[in-house]
Design an enzyme around this catalytic site. Structure first.
Site, mmCIF file in Angstrom:
data_model
loop_
_atom_site.group_PDB
_atom_site.id
_atom_site.type_symbol
_atom_site.label_atom_id
_atom_site.label_comp_id
_atom_site.label_asym_id
_atom_site.label_seq_id
_atom_site.Cartn_x
_atom_site.Cartn_y
_atom_site.Cartn_z
ATOM 1 N N HIS A 65 0.838 -1.195 0.000
ATOM 2 C CA HIS A 65 0.000 0.000 0.000
ATOM 3 C C HIS A 65 0.869 1.239 0.000
ATOM 4 C CE1 HIS A 65 0.864 -0.832 4.256
ATOM 5 N NE2 HIS A 65 0.844 0.480 4.421
ATOM 6 N N CYS A 175 0.592 4.961 13.005
ATOM 7 C CA CYS A 175 1.727 4.841 12.098
ATOM 8 C C CYS A 175 1.753 6.082 11.206
ATOM 9 C CB CYS A 175 1.637 3.571 11.254
ATOM 10 S SG CYS A 175 0.296 3.558 10.041
#
Length: 655
Positions: A65, A175
């Site tokens: 991703h 994150c």
């Protein structure tokens, strides 16, 4: 709102054998659907993200991703592989591959859908259905959540908790991208907690924002787990609790260990204290205030540098482009606010130069402000920026900004330790602390330390201007070694920050330093790419795939492209690339190459002074690093997994 995934974006017979081939196959479907505008540009962004951390998960799942400017709409493509594809998961290859593409400015609704998928991937029932379904349309509907039980129902079916009062944990996961790992860590922690009879509530601080844990849930918790790669927001809520502080990857890969550590901390009675502005005022958080001073100092400095870099990049590139269009004399052009001719190239060059100069004017204040912010949170921003501005006023430059930031952070931390009456606590972070700290930092910078630092900055500038012969070559060697030692890590960033500091007041010497640093930073990934090409048999199948991506990463000045190789074989790879970086840095300085842009890569070649010799220096360093790594790897026995596949050509190994 367009559908995130459709039947056309599902491939139930994915034939690709490598992760890069799988990404290309699924990305081609996105291009055909009009979701991706530039296939190669998007794949380069995917490869760059993959180089940072493998995206394989336990259970046969690969989830490459990235965010990319080449994505027109948030999109997910799914592929099912019969043979399995290596995405770096500890338990082996992945048969379920999800390619997630998010635009650089994706909206919150779509990011919420992406995060929901990431959490559902931890549900065995969901992945089992994906493996069994034979209709692409049905698979797309399943991924969209149509007809699938929500995670809450699955959790409700878990075995009942023990009769005794359960251990309670609250957790925060986050994150940098906020697309997947934040939510994977949350789901892993929840699954591990269910297995151990622990009650857990997780707050995911992703890019789509976050919903705060209920205060009553936090109050009832026995311990706290932070699995994060960005700063946890509103830390004061967790004051008085034992805190396990770790990275988001640990939350995904070893949640049971984190839960066990939380139990141990609670059993020992450890607690952490956090002020209303987020400062840690007590022990108890792993890696918190008890960390070694050197580690904390590095963190503070990198915080300032990371916020400064966008100003450097924007301002430096604009100034470099202005010189390319109008020549160096454009720096003395009158203000475009007074005179601007639409049809004259020089007017446009002057405009770019003056915009870039305005951006550069923020370098030192931003550096100082965010060093202070890293030390003492928001109350330190004002004194940090003030100290940075004073550093410019007294010509203390980059060094003055470093000192001002550290002073501001230290002053604010000292004030935060003073006990005040409860009625004053509300105005301390927004009024009292910024006011008092600004006065203190201003006094110190103007009266006490400013002049010595300005003298030191002038001596450094004069030294760079006078660099020639062996002195310049030695500096190039040192900078090359630093750039290639940890490839994007702290030492690499120190060398980069040193070069960027010279751009704040550019001279011939500082421009040579910037060129040497940028050239050396390209060597590690290019050397690994070349080594996997000329001696493929010395590398594993996964490393050969990483080598193909490293060509693009190296050409784009992404030193991190060599990290997978260094992590797998540090004793051979790191010394080899350091030697190559030293050669490149030395040659660049000896050739007198200059660079006004704060970035490397092939796309800045038109902005380089002595471009042919600059590229020659990079080629020489890459050749040296490649030769060394091939020789060192050739001295050991080739591992069985490194042997080429049956359909690959056999490459002879160097004697």
């Amino acid at each position: 709102m367009s559908e995130l995934i459709t039947a056309e974006l599902v491939d139930l017979d994915l034939s690709a054998e490598t992760k890069s081939a799988a990404a290309r196959s699924l990305a081609e479907r996105m291009v055909a659907a009009g979701r991706v505008t530039d296939l190669d540009g998007f794949l380069a962004d995917v490869a760059a993200r993959e180089a940072q951390m493998p995206t394989g998960l336990d259970g046969g799942i690969g989830i490459p991703h990235c965010r990319s400017e080449h994505v027109a709409a948030p999109t997910l493509a799914f592929g099912r592989s019969a043979r399995g594809i290596d995405f770096g998961a500890p338990d082996g290859p992945a048969d379920l591959v999800f390619l997630i593409a998010a635009p650089a400015g994706a909206d919150d609704d779509h990011l919420t859908i992406l995060s929901g998928l990431a959490r559902r991937l931890m549900d065995p029932g969901f992945t089992g259905a994906l493996r069994a379904e034979g209709d692409p349309a049905a698979v797309a509907a399943l991924i969209r959540g149509e007809g699938a039980p929500p995670p809450a129902e699955a959790a409700a079916k878990a075995p009942d908790a023990p009769a005794d009062e359960p251990f309670r944990i609250v957790a925060v996961t986050s994150c940098p991208t906020g697309i997947a790992h934040t939510y994977m860590a949350a789901e892993s922690l929840e699954a591990a907690a269910r297995a151990e009879g622990v009650v857990i509530s997780v707050e995911t601080q992703g890019s789509a924002g976050f919903q705060r844990l209920d205060p009553s849930v936090v109050a009832a918790a026995d311990a706290v787990i932070w699995a994060h790669d960005v700063e946890v927001r509103e830390k004061a809520r967790f004051s008085g609790k034992p805190v396990v502080d770790t990275g988001v990857k640990a939350g995904i890969s070893r949640p049971a260990e984190l839960i066990a550590e939380a139990r141990r901390k609670a059993g020992r009675g450890e607690v952490s204290r956090f002020s209303d502005d987020g400062a840690d005022t007590g022990a108890g958080a792993s890696g918190g205030s008890s960390a070694h001073f050197g580690i904390r100092l590095r963190t503070y400095l990198m915080s300032g540098v990371s916020y400064m870099v966008p100003f450097v990049a924007a301002g430096g590139l604009l100034i470099a482009l202005s010189f390319a269009i109008g020549g160096y004399e454009i720096a003395s052009a009158p203000s475009v606010a007074e005179h601007f001719a639409w049809g004259e190239a020089d007017s446009w060059a002057a405009l770019l130069n003056q915009i870039g100069g305005a951006a550069f004017g923020f370098l030192v204040p931003v550096l100082a402000g965010y060093i202070a912010y890293g030390m003492a949170d928001r109350p330190a921003l004002v004194p940090g920026f003030v100290g940075g501005a004073i550093a410019l006023t007294i010509d203390a430059g980059f060094l003055g900004g470093l000192v001002a930031g550290l002073l501001a952070g230290a002053v604010v931390m000292a004030i935060q330790r003073v006990k005040v009456h409860p009625t004053l606590r509300g105005i301390m972070p927004v009024l009292v602390i910024p006011l008092l700290a600004s006065v203190a930092v201003g006094f110190l910078m103007f009266v006490v330390v400013g002049k010595p630092i300005a003298s030191l900055q002038k001596a450094l500038t004069d030294g760079l201007n006078g660099l020639s012969g062996s002195n310049a070559v030695i500096l190039g060697v040192v900078l090359g070694l630093m750039m290639c030692f940890d490839m994007g890590g702290p030492l690499n960033k120190v060398a980069y920050a040193f070069a960027v500091g010279g751009l704040a007041d550019p001279t011939d010497g500082s421009l040579k330093v910037m060129a040497a640093v940028m050239a050396a930073g390209m060597v590690p990934p290019l050397a690994m790419a070349l080594a996997t090409t000329v001696r493929a048999r010395l590398f594993t199948h996964t490393e050969r795939e990483n080598g193909r991506a490293a060509w693009v990463l190296g050409a784009s000045f992404i030193s991190e492209g060599a990290i997978p190789f260094a992590a797998a074989d540090p004793l051979r790879v790191i010394p080899s690339v350091m030697a190559g970086g030293a050669v490149t840095g030395a040659l660049s300085m000896a050739f007198g190459a200059t660079l006004r842009a704060p970035h490397g890569g092939v796309f800045v070649v038109p902005l380089i002074g002595q471009p042919f010799l600059y590229l020659l220096a990079i080629a020489a360093g890459t050749a040296v690093a490649t030769a060394l790594v091939v020789i060192l790897k050739g001295l050991r026995r080739i591992p069985e997994e490194a042997a080429p596949a049956a359909d690959e050509p056999k490459v002879p190994v160097a004697a």
